[in-house]
Design an enzyme around this catalytic site. Structure first.
Site, PDB file in Angstrom:
ATOM      1  N   ASP A 119      44.811  49.375  23.639  1.00  0.00           N
ATOM      2  CA  ASP A 119      43.514  48.719  23.604  1.00  0.00           C
ATOM      3  C   ASP A 119      42.499  49.442  24.440  1.00  0.00           C
ATOM      4  O   ASP A 119      42.837  50.236  25.310  1.00  0.00           O
ATOM      5  CB  ASP A 119      43.655  47.337  24.270  1.00  0.00           C
ATOM      6  CG  ASP A 119      44.050  46.276  23.281  1.00  0.00           C
ATOM      7  OD1 ASP A 119      44.117  46.588  22.092  1.00  0.00           O
ATOM      8  OD2 ASP A 119      44.285  45.144  23.733  1.00  0.00           O
ATOM      9  N   LYS A 172      39.438  47.368  20.987  1.00  0.00           N
ATOM     10  CA  LYS A 172      38.370  46.452  20.644  1.00  0.00           C
ATOM     11  C   LYS A 172      37.413  46.478  21.817  1.00  0.00           C
ATOM     12  O   LYS A 172      37.803  46.226  22.940  1.00  0.00           O
ATOM     13  CB  LYS A 172      38.899  45.027  20.501  1.00  0.00           C
ATOM     14  CG  LYS A 172      39.936  44.894  19.427  1.00  0.00           C
ATOM     15  CD  LYS A 172      40.257  43.433  19.266  1.00  0.00           C
ATOM     16  CE  LYS A 172      41.725  43.168  19.361  1.00  0.00           C
ATOM     17  NZ  LYS A 172      42.006  41.787  19.680  1.00  0.00           N
ATOM     18  N   MET A 193      35.489  36.678  29.190  1.00  0.00           N
ATOM     19  CA  MET A 193      34.680  36.959  28.007  1.00  0.00           C
ATOM     20  C   MET A 193      33.367  36.183  28.049  1.00  0.00           C
ATOM     21  O   MET A 193      32.880  35.750  27.013  1.00  0.00           O
ATOM     22  CB  MET A 193      35.451  36.584  26.736  1.00  0.00           C
ATOM     23  CG  MET A 193      36.780  37.298  26.635  1.00  0.00           C
ATOM     24  SD  MET A 193      37.728  36.812  25.196  1.00  0.00           S
ATOM     25  CE  MET A 193      38.213  35.152  25.639  1.00  0.00           C
TER      26      MET A 193
END
Ligand code: SAH
Length: 505
Positions: free
Chosen positions: A49, A70, A182
């Site tokens: 990742d 991502k 996030m």
């Protein structure tokens, strides 16, 4: 297939197909677990990742590497595609070991559960290697404990993505510390919702971007001001926000981003295959570490002489080893000859320092002598050898003469035999760029000083391990040299810190 059928079928090969779902930790490569490292080392393919530290790929140099990163919200590769690719790779060519390296922990907002489900559905066996989650580690590196006696006895890790988060906020009133993942973009509205659902606007808050790395940045405020502070500081994803009384502990517990090396670029020159220990020490002090291998190890150009010496190892009173690499090479050759540690017979073995002694110990040999201060000159001066002793120094053709000089000053003769060769290795583009922007370059040995001068010049501020390295560096043409106060990794890191403080004061 039954066990019986397997035994009868000579073509049966059990499939190697296997997936390790590995938590890479939050960024500092030192925070990978030992199990995670072992799983990486065993991998044929690694799917990694964006948030998984690039440095970790060094543990699987031969594995096929696939970036399924991502970044922020824009997914480059969809989760379904990752699942499919992971299963496909595991089932390829009679089965492969796939390492699925994921930022932080596998199951904390990592969609690791879905990847495990995909494995199960495809009949691919898997394991889960939990990782250090950024939810706890990023605050920790910012000096914020998520629980603290008297201040917080519970914490919740929540998503800052609005759709999922909205239903949550009202139910969190009993939780002392909130850790928001996030959530930088929505911080303003999330903070407002927390206030609307009853949290005091004066609650301390902190946002940590790129926690645990040399790029870590922190904004402090209260629930009512944190979004503004974050915007002012220009912090973006990846970042976690801590809301709760504990956030104010940073004012007294800040530790990681206060070190003088924090955020500085340090190039660690390497002349050994496996010495990232210094890199770990420097990273723990917040440095951006670039490891620069300067040499390649080659087999000796004179195997005849070497094999003659090795076949008579037992006839030497002392065999002297002045690097870990030498130990490694020596045993490689002994193995080639069908021999083992008994080849020394009653001969004694001396190591130049503790690292070399440890390498010997790993091969079942306790060094008979290691000088109190590591170094070839000390070894030569202090070796408890009697006059007339037969001494053998097995070393690289480039090893310094300090040992021979010190021994001959005592009237002792030593036979030096080329055990391996060290050839300079040209740095690649990226390494050269790092060198030019580096705040300091560390040199742990004279051979490192000579090799660096040879391949990339001497226009760097260098921190050196010991007086012999200092001398070698001076002779190689370096002028901005800072000497570590003693021969230890911590002292070398201190010397590097001294270089950057001198430069930025
Ligand atoms: N599984 C990961 C989280 C993945 S979700 C873990 O356990 O850490 C991605 C979010 O993690 C980012 O948006 C950010 O909120 C957080 N994050 C990951 N690495 C981070 C870091 N080094 N510093 C701050 N936040 C980080």
């Amino acid at each position: 297939m039954t066990a019986q059928a397997r035994d009868d079928d000579p073509t049966f090969r059990p499939s190697r197909a296997f997936v390790s779902l590995i938590g890479a930790g939050p960024g500092d490569p030192g925070l990978l677990t030992l199990r995670g490292k072992a799983a990486l080392e065993a991998a044929d393919v690694v799917l990694y990742d964006y948030l998984a530290a690039g440095e970790l790929l060094q543990f699987c140099p031969r594995a096929e590497r696939i970036d399924v990163g991502k970044k922020g919200y824009s997914e480059y590769v969809s989760q379904e595609d990752i699942n499919a690719l992971m299963v496909l790779k595991a089932q390829q060519d009679g089965g492969k070991r796939v390492a699925r390296l994921k930022g932080g922990d596998v199951f904390v907002f990592g969609r690791g559960g879905e990847e495990a489900q995909a494995c199960r559905a495809a009949g691919v066996p898997f394991e889960v290697v939990p990782g250090v989650t950024s939810a706890i580690a990023a605050p920790a590196y910012a000096g914020i404990p998520v629980t603290h006696r008297g201040l917080a006895s519970s914490f919740a890790v929540i998503t800052g993505r609005e759709k999922e988060g909205d239903a949550l906020y009202g139910n969190l009133s009993g939780v002392d510390t909130l850790v928001l993942l996030m959530g930088v973009r929505n911080l303003d509205s999330v903070a407002q919702k927390l206030i609307d659902t009853g949290r005091s606007p004066a609650t301390p808050a902190a946002t940590v971007q790129w926690g645990t790395t040399s790029r870590q940045r922190v904004a402090r405020g209260t629930l009512s001001t944190i979004a503004e502070e974050v915007a002012r500081a220009g912090l973006e994803a990846p970042a976690v926000t801590v809301v709760g009384e504990v956030a104010s502990l940073r004012d007294t517990l800040q530790w990681f981003d206060t070190s003088p090396l924090f955020g500085r670029t340090v190039v660690v020159t390497r002349t050994q295959e496996r010495n990232s220990a210094l890199a770990d020490v420097l990273r723990l002090r917040g440095a951006q570490v670039v490891e620069l291998p300067l040499i390649r190890h080659e087999k000796t150009g004179d195997p005849g002489t070497l094999y003659r010496a090795l076949s008579q190892l037992h006839s030497f009173d002392w065999t002297l080893l002045t690097s870990q690499q030498a130990v490694h090479e020596l045993f490689w050759h002994l193995e080639e000859m069908g021999q083992d540690a008994r080849a020394f017979g009653r001969g004694r073995v001396a190591a130049v320092g503790p690292a070399t002694a440890r390498a010997l110990e790993a091969r079942g040999i306790r060094a008979d002598f290691t000088p109190a201060t590591p170094g070839a000159a000390h070894l030569g001066r202090e070796l408890p050898a009697r006059p007339g002793s037969r001494l053998l120094h097995l070393a690289s053709h480039r090893a310094e003469d300090a040992l021979e000089e010190a021994l001959s000053a005592r009237g002792l003769n030593v036979e030096r035999v080329e055990l391996y060769r060290t050839e300079p290795r040209e740095p690649d583009e990226a390494a050269l760029r790092a060198l030019h922007s580096a705040d300091v370059v560390t040199l742990a040995s004279g051979s490192a000083a000579r090799a660096l001068a040879e391949v990339a010049g001497t226009k760097y501020r260098v921190a050196v391990m010991g007086p012999q390295t200092e001398k070698a560096a001076r002779e190689a043409g370096f002028s901005a040299i800072t000497l570590a106060r003693e021969a230890s990794l911590d002292a070398l890191a201190d010397a590097a810190a001294q270089v950057v403080t001198a430069r930025f004061e």
